[in-house]
Design a protein around this motif. Structure first.
Motif, PDB file in Angstrom:
ATOM      1  N   UNK A   4       0.860  -1.100  -0.082  1.00  0.00           N
ATOM      2  CA  UNK A   4       0.103  -0.159   0.044  1.00  0.00           C
ATOM      3  C   UNK A   4       0.791   1.469  -0.027  1.00  0.00           C
ATOM      4  N   UNK A   5       0.825   2.166  -1.095  1.00  0.00           N
ATOM      5  CA  UNK A   5       1.632   3.278  -1.093  1.00  0.00           C
ATOM      6  C   UNK A   5       1.007   4.301  -0.633  1.00  0.00           C
ATOM      7  N   UNK A   6       1.388   4.783   0.774  1.00  0.00           N
ATOM      8  CA  UNK A   6       0.446   5.513   1.380  1.00  0.00           C
ATOM      9  C   UNK A   6       0.485   7.079   0.923  1.00  0.00           C
ATOM     10  N   UNK A   7      -0.473   7.842   1.569  1.00  0.00           N
ATOM     11  CA  UNK A   7      -0.712   9.280   1.094  1.00  0.00           C
ATOM     12  C   UNK A   7       0.068  10.257   2.202  1.00  0.00           C
ATOM     13  N   UNK A   8       0.822   9.779   3.045  1.00  0.00           N
ATOM     14  CA  UNK A   8       1.475  10.631   4.249  1.00  0.00           C
ATOM     15  C   UNK A   8       2.687  11.169   3.944  1.00  0.00           C
ATOM     16  N   UNK A   9       3.373  10.901   2.650  1.00  0.00           N
ATOM     17  CA  UNK A   9       4.512  11.467   2.464  1.00  0.00           C
ATOM     18  C   UNK A   9       5.651  11.431   3.070  1.00  0.00           C
ATOM     19  N   UNK A  10       5.742  10.256   3.505  1.00  0.00           N
ATOM     20  CA  UNK A  10       6.879   9.833   4.701  1.00  0.00           C
ATOM     21  C   UNK A  10       8.092   9.916   4.077  1.00  0.00           C
ATOM     22  N   UNK A  11       8.480   9.553   2.670  1.00  0.00           N
ATOM     23  CA  UNK A  11       9.656   9.624   1.794  1.00  0.00           C
ATOM     24  C   UNK A  11       9.592  10.949   0.844  1.00  0.00           C
ATOM     25  N   UNK A  12       8.682  11.788   1.321  1.00  0.00           N
ATOM     26  CA  UNK A  12       8.481  13.195   0.501  1.00  0.00           C
ATOM     27  C   UNK A  12       7.948  12.728  -0.847  1.00  0.00           C
ATOM     28  N   UNK A  13       7.219  11.725  -1.212  1.00  0.00           N
ATOM     29  CA  UNK A  13       6.509  11.551  -2.500  1.00  0.00           C
ATOM     30  C   UNK A  13       7.447  10.380  -3.348  1.00  0.00           C
ATOM     31  N   UNK A  14       8.460   9.871  -2.529  1.00  0.00           N
ATOM     32  CA  UNK A  14       9.186   9.098  -3.249  1.00  0.00           C
ATOM     33  C   UNK A  14       9.218   7.491  -2.406  1.00  0.00           C
ATOM     34  N   UNK A  15       8.040   7.303  -2.204  1.00  0.00           N
ATOM     35  CA  UNK A  15       7.805   6.122  -1.138  1.00  0.00           C
ATOM     36  C   UNK A  15       8.214   4.969  -2.067  1.00  0.00           C
ATOM     37  N   UNK A  16       9.074   4.033  -1.268  1.00  0.00           N
ATOM     38  CA  UNK A  16       9.496   2.846  -1.973  1.00  0.00           C
ATOM     39  C   UNK A  16       9.604   1.577  -1.180  1.00  0.00           C
ATOM     40  N   UNK A  17       9.945   0.482  -1.488  1.00  0.00           N
ATOM     41  CA  UNK A  17      10.319  -0.712  -0.799  1.00  0.00           C
ATOM     42  C   UNK A  17      11.632  -1.042  -0.899  1.00  0.00           C
ATOM     43  N   UNK A  43       9.770   0.426  -6.638  1.00  0.00           N
ATOM     44  CA  UNK A  43       8.900   1.657  -6.203  1.00  0.00           C
ATOM     45  C   UNK A  43       7.628   1.266  -7.083  1.00  0.00           C
ATOM     46  N   UNK A  44       6.221   1.420  -6.561  1.00  0.00           N
ATOM     47  CA  UNK A  44       5.038   1.283  -7.090  1.00  0.00           C
ATOM     48  C   UNK A  44       4.468   2.643  -7.101  1.00  0.00           C
ATOM     49  N   UNK A  45       3.841   2.916  -8.194  1.00  0.00           N
ATOM     50  CA  UNK A  45       2.934   3.954  -8.456  1.00  0.00           C
ATOM     51  C   UNK A  45       3.470   5.195  -8.875  1.00  0.00           C
ATOM     52  N   UNK A  46       4.868   5.168  -9.237  1.00  0.00           N
ATOM     53  CA  UNK A  46       5.422   6.557  -9.677  1.00  0.00           C
ATOM     54  C   UNK A  46       6.208   7.188  -8.590  1.00  0.00           C
ATOM     55  N   UNK A  47       6.482   8.468  -8.755  1.00  0.00           N
ATOM     56  CA  UNK A  47       7.237   9.273  -7.834  1.00  0.00           C
ATOM     57  C   UNK A  47       6.903  10.547  -7.939  1.00  0.00           C
ATOM     58  N   UNK A  48       7.202  11.509  -6.767  1.00  0.00           N
ATOM     59  CA  UNK A  48       7.123  12.936  -6.730  1.00  0.00           C
ATOM     60  C   UNK A  48       5.582  13.252  -6.406  1.00  0.00           C
ATOM     61  N   UNK A  49       4.915  12.345  -5.700  1.00  0.00           N
ATOM     62  CA  UNK A  49       3.415  12.755  -5.247  1.00  0.00           C
ATOM     63  C   UNK A  49       3.047  11.740  -3.955  1.00  0.00           C
TER      64      UNK A  49
END
Length: 472
Positions: free
Chosen positions: A342-355, A451-457
């Motif tokens: 689940x890619x969160x919407x909390x911006x914990x990695x500044x929009x670059x959330x990954x595994x 990384x799932x779903x792209x980046x920068x968001x």
């Protein structure tokens, strides 16, 4: 009147006297009453050329044995008990173990009564024998499912349990498993097929087949002559069903007259079809691959030389950029354990959330294995018209705070939703950022990242993933 009474008395005592004389004559072996008994195949004596009492030889009747699949002779069960066969089994360890699980119904097929809330009918279009020795050779007892030969039930023979008193509640338990042993000795052809069907139906409807739900699974011939667990998934459609009151099991296909024998054990409803352990990782263990990860579990048991990152370089805890659950049910309905990302919407990695996987202890050698594949399932219904994209990126980098200045990123886009797709990442021509070094020649990377779903968001998204594997 007196004469009549006297006459009756004479008759009475006359008969008594005659019986007495005959009895006395027999006791004295009077030759006049000594008849010889002629041997026959129906005299209750083993004589003539019989090999048993009134059986074998020229009698035309087979003598009972302890392996003929019939309760005969003085057996107290099928091929057990009596004076000649081994004692009938009484232990039902699988049933005993299942009783404490809180299942709404099940049958272990050890004995006829080894069931909870599943009642056996008086008759059926297949024969089900219980307490049968395990054909695989264990000490367990199982059920033998005999599909008849000939036009039985118009070729749609199956085993139906008695109907429940009320419609079955499938809201929670809408998946099923059954252990099946399919002998290779059956004459499989275009009609008799290694197919197992779990059928849910309404027996109050004479045309029940118009509304039934049929869940099926095929056994690979490579799995013949061994126990195989089939799993079938009714999912949301079955969960909403409120008319079915009967469960049936059909093995071998339908609309044919071929006979066959199968063995069954442990019919269970379940909320999840995930098999225990890490079977896919176990299968890859002999592959010779330098690394892989199946996502069946959240530790090293899912792979070789790969595990989820849990610590930083200084030993402090590391938090992933996504919320990931391991060993969850396959959204496509198989019994494979996969991971939900689940890619969160909390911006914990500044929009670059990954595994991220845990860094390797040495730099990764990409000279031979610089191609990779991973299976991804993306549920439909998500909005991919904006920042969130149906993409998966494989990122190779070192464990340096400025790793993004020299990483290699390979991206793939998924175009099919609600199904598993295998994405391939070819690093042959992929260059590192900054230096331009191609992946096969890179000698500085220690980390694999997805990384799932792209980046920068910070748009939320749901993905499923399994089996990250390198290949040549």
């Amino acid at each position: 009147m007196k004469n009549i009474v006297q006459l009756k008395s004479l008759i009475k005592y006359g008969i008594f006297a005659l019986v007495f004389v005959l009895a006395t004559s027999c006791e004295d072996d009077d030759p006049e009453f000594n008849f010889a008994v002629l041997p026959s195949y129906q005299d209750g004596i083993q004589n003539l050329d019989e090999t048993g009492v009134d059986c074998g030889g020229g009698s035309g009747v087979a003598c009972p044995t302890c392996s003929d699949g019939i309760q005969n002779g003085n057996e107290t069960g099928i091929d057990c008990g009596g004076s000649d066969c081994s004692e009938c089994p009484e232990a039902t360890p699988r049933f005993d173990a299942l009783q404490g699980l809180g299942l709404p119904y099940f049958h272990s097929f050890e004995l006829a009564e080894s069931a909870v809330n599943l009642v056996l009918p008086a008759e059926n279009s297949v024969t089900l024998d219980f307490g049968i020795a395990d054909p695989a050779g264990s000490d367990e007892i199982v059920g033998r499912y005999t599909r008849p030969e000939g036009n039985v039930a118009d070729g749609f023979s199956d085993f139906k349990f008695e109907a429940f008193d009320a419609p079955i509640d499938f809201s929670e338990y809408n998946k099923f498993t059954l252990d099946v042993f399919m002998p290779s000795s059956n004459a499989y052809d275009d009609n008799l097929v290694p197919l197992v069907e779990i059928i849910l139906l309404d027996n109050t409807n004479p045309a029940f087949w118009e509304t039934w739900t049929v869940l099926n699974a095929t056994v690979d011939p490579a799995d013949f002559d061994s126990w195989f667990t089939i799993g079938v998934n009714g999912g949301d459609a079955l969960a909403a069903a409120t008319i079915y009151n009967t469960i049936a099991i059909r093995i071998g296909g339908s609309n044919h007259q071929n006979g066959a024998i199968f063995y069954v054990r442990n019919f269970l409803p379940t909320t999840s079809l995930v098999l225990p352990g890490t079977p896919r990782a176990d299968a890859l263990a002999t592959s010779g691959l330098p690394r892989y990860f199946t996502f069946e579990a959240g530790d090293a048991s899912s792979g070789t030389n790969l595990e989820p990152r849990t610590t930083n370089a200084d030993g402090s805890p590391y938090g992933q950029g996504v919320d990931i659950s391991y060993g969850v049910a396959d959204p496509a309905g198989s019994n494979a354990g996969v991971a939900r990302v689940y890619r969160p919407d909390d911006g914990r990695f500044g929009g670059f959330e990954d595994f991220k996987f845990q860094p390797q202890t040495e730099t990764i050698d990409f000279s031979e294995y610089h191609k990779f594949k991973v299976d991804v399932f993306i549920p439909s219904g998500q909005d991919f018209s904006g920042a969130l994209t149906p993409t998966v990126e494989l990122i190779l980098h070192d464990d340096n705070p400025e790793f993004f200045n020299r990483w290699t990123v390979i991206s793939q886009t998924v175009t099919e939703f609600d199904t598993w797709v295998t994405l391939e990442f070819d690093g042959a021509d992929a260059a590192a950022a900054g230096s331009g070094t191609l992946l096969p020649d890179n000698t500085s990377y220690t980390v694999f990242t997805l990384r799932f779903g792209g980046s920068g968001h910070t748009t939320a998204g749901e993905f499923y993933v399994k089996d990250f594997v390198p290949f040549k």
